[in-house]
Scaffold this motif. Sequence first.
Motif, PDB file in Angstrom:
ATOM      1  N   ARG A  74       0.829  -1.183  -0.006  1.00 12.00           N
ATOM      2  CA  ARG A  74       0.119   0.078   0.026  1.00 12.00           C
ATOM      3  C   ARG A  74       0.961   1.419   0.164  1.00 12.00           C
ATOM      4  NH1 ARG A  74      -5.152   2.022  -1.007  1.00 12.00           N
ATOM      5  NH2 ARG A  74      -5.805  -0.034  -0.427  1.00 12.00           N
ATOM      6  N   GLY A  80      -4.550   3.674  -3.681  1.00 12.04           N
ATOM      7  CA  GLY A  80      -4.856   2.562  -4.326  1.00 12.04           C
ATOM      8  C   GLY A  80      -4.727   2.541  -5.962  1.00 12.04           C
ATOM      9  N   LYS A 259      -6.853  -5.121   1.186  1.00 12.00           N
ATOM     10  CA  LYS A 259      -7.164  -3.809   1.202  1.00 12.00           C
ATOM     11  C   LYS A 259      -6.101  -3.064   2.102  1.00 12.00           C
ATOM     12  CE  LYS A 259     -10.483  -2.096  -1.201  1.00 12.00           C
ATOM     13  NZ  LYS A 259     -10.547  -1.784  -2.612  1.00 12.00           N
ATOM     14  N   ASP A 293     -13.691  -5.177  -4.873  1.00 13.60           N
ATOM     15  CA  ASP A 293     -13.795  -4.079  -6.208  1.00 13.60           C
ATOM     16  C   ASP A 293     -14.392  -4.880  -7.195  1.00 13.60           C
ATOM     17  OD1 ASP A 293     -12.006  -1.975  -4.809  1.00 13.60           O
ATOM     18  OD2 ASP A 293     -10.477  -3.549  -4.736  1.00 13.60           O
TER      19      ASP A 293
END
Length: 337
Positions: A74, A80, A259, A293
Amino acid sequence: MVVVMQQGATEEQVQHVIDRMVEMGFNVHRSTGVIHTVLGGVGGKGDFDLTVFDVMDGVKEAHRIASPYKLASRSFRPGGTVIRIGDVEIGGDRVVMMAGPCSVESREQIERSAEVVAKGGARVIRGGAFKPRSSPYSFQGLGEDGLRLLRQAADRNGLLVVSEVMDQVQIPMLAEYADILQVGARNMQNFNLLRELGKLRKPVLLKRGIAATIEELLLSAEYILSGGNYDLMLCERGIRTFETYTRNTMDISAIPVVKKLSHLPIVADPSHGTGRRDQVTAMARAAVAAGADGLMVEVHPDPDRALSDGAQSIRPEQFEELMGQLRMIAPAVGRSI
């Protein structure tokens, strides 16, 4: 290492930092966001002084990355990754539905499947032309003929295509017909295949292996990213546990974990995650609520006569019902379908 440039840093300042990183032995990957440019350094000397970069013109901050996956972290893209294919965005505000049969069986079957999923709201049709099967006597797919039928059905219904690539020699053929190349669970650690897909400039969907940890999934992703292909999405498709009621155990918790750890979009496959038609819709709803997603769901016009994975394929009317449910769930988590 990650170097975050200041907002408004000049191209000359960015290049100066890149040159210094290269001098120190780093392989540099650049990510340009809306506000900041981020430079990810892979390799380099084990011992270096971060202050060297902190004081350079145009640098906002510099960090060491402790995790073994650098480009999948990340930290490399804090905002993102959004993969854009035409007017479809994967990783954006909209949950993207990928639906269709496990395998392409005939022109009539794939045409009917495309009509059903497009009408229901899917943006991508899935379908295998090369099928890795546990038994050598099971249906293995139609090969290039299947890809041709899949592409034609998709084009007639305004859909993108995702299909599985099993070997690096198949990459040129798959790239000709498919918009997204899928790496199946059995190939998650086929590193030669992953390296070749890293050279490709076409989106890749990487499925988690049935016995792989999340870190192992992200390290496999690193092989593709390190080759320069950043259009990569991950897929949670269930893992093998001691439970035998379902085909696999759908690891919903992997979605928020990925995530948190990675910038890559994550898709959920509840069809393989459960292996049971009566469990697919429940796990699909849960995956969207958990932050997926996208969804990859097997839909077949006549699943009881499917040549592969009929037991986990939902019927057209079930797909329509599921899409209606997801349109109510998605807004509750700030998304749309």
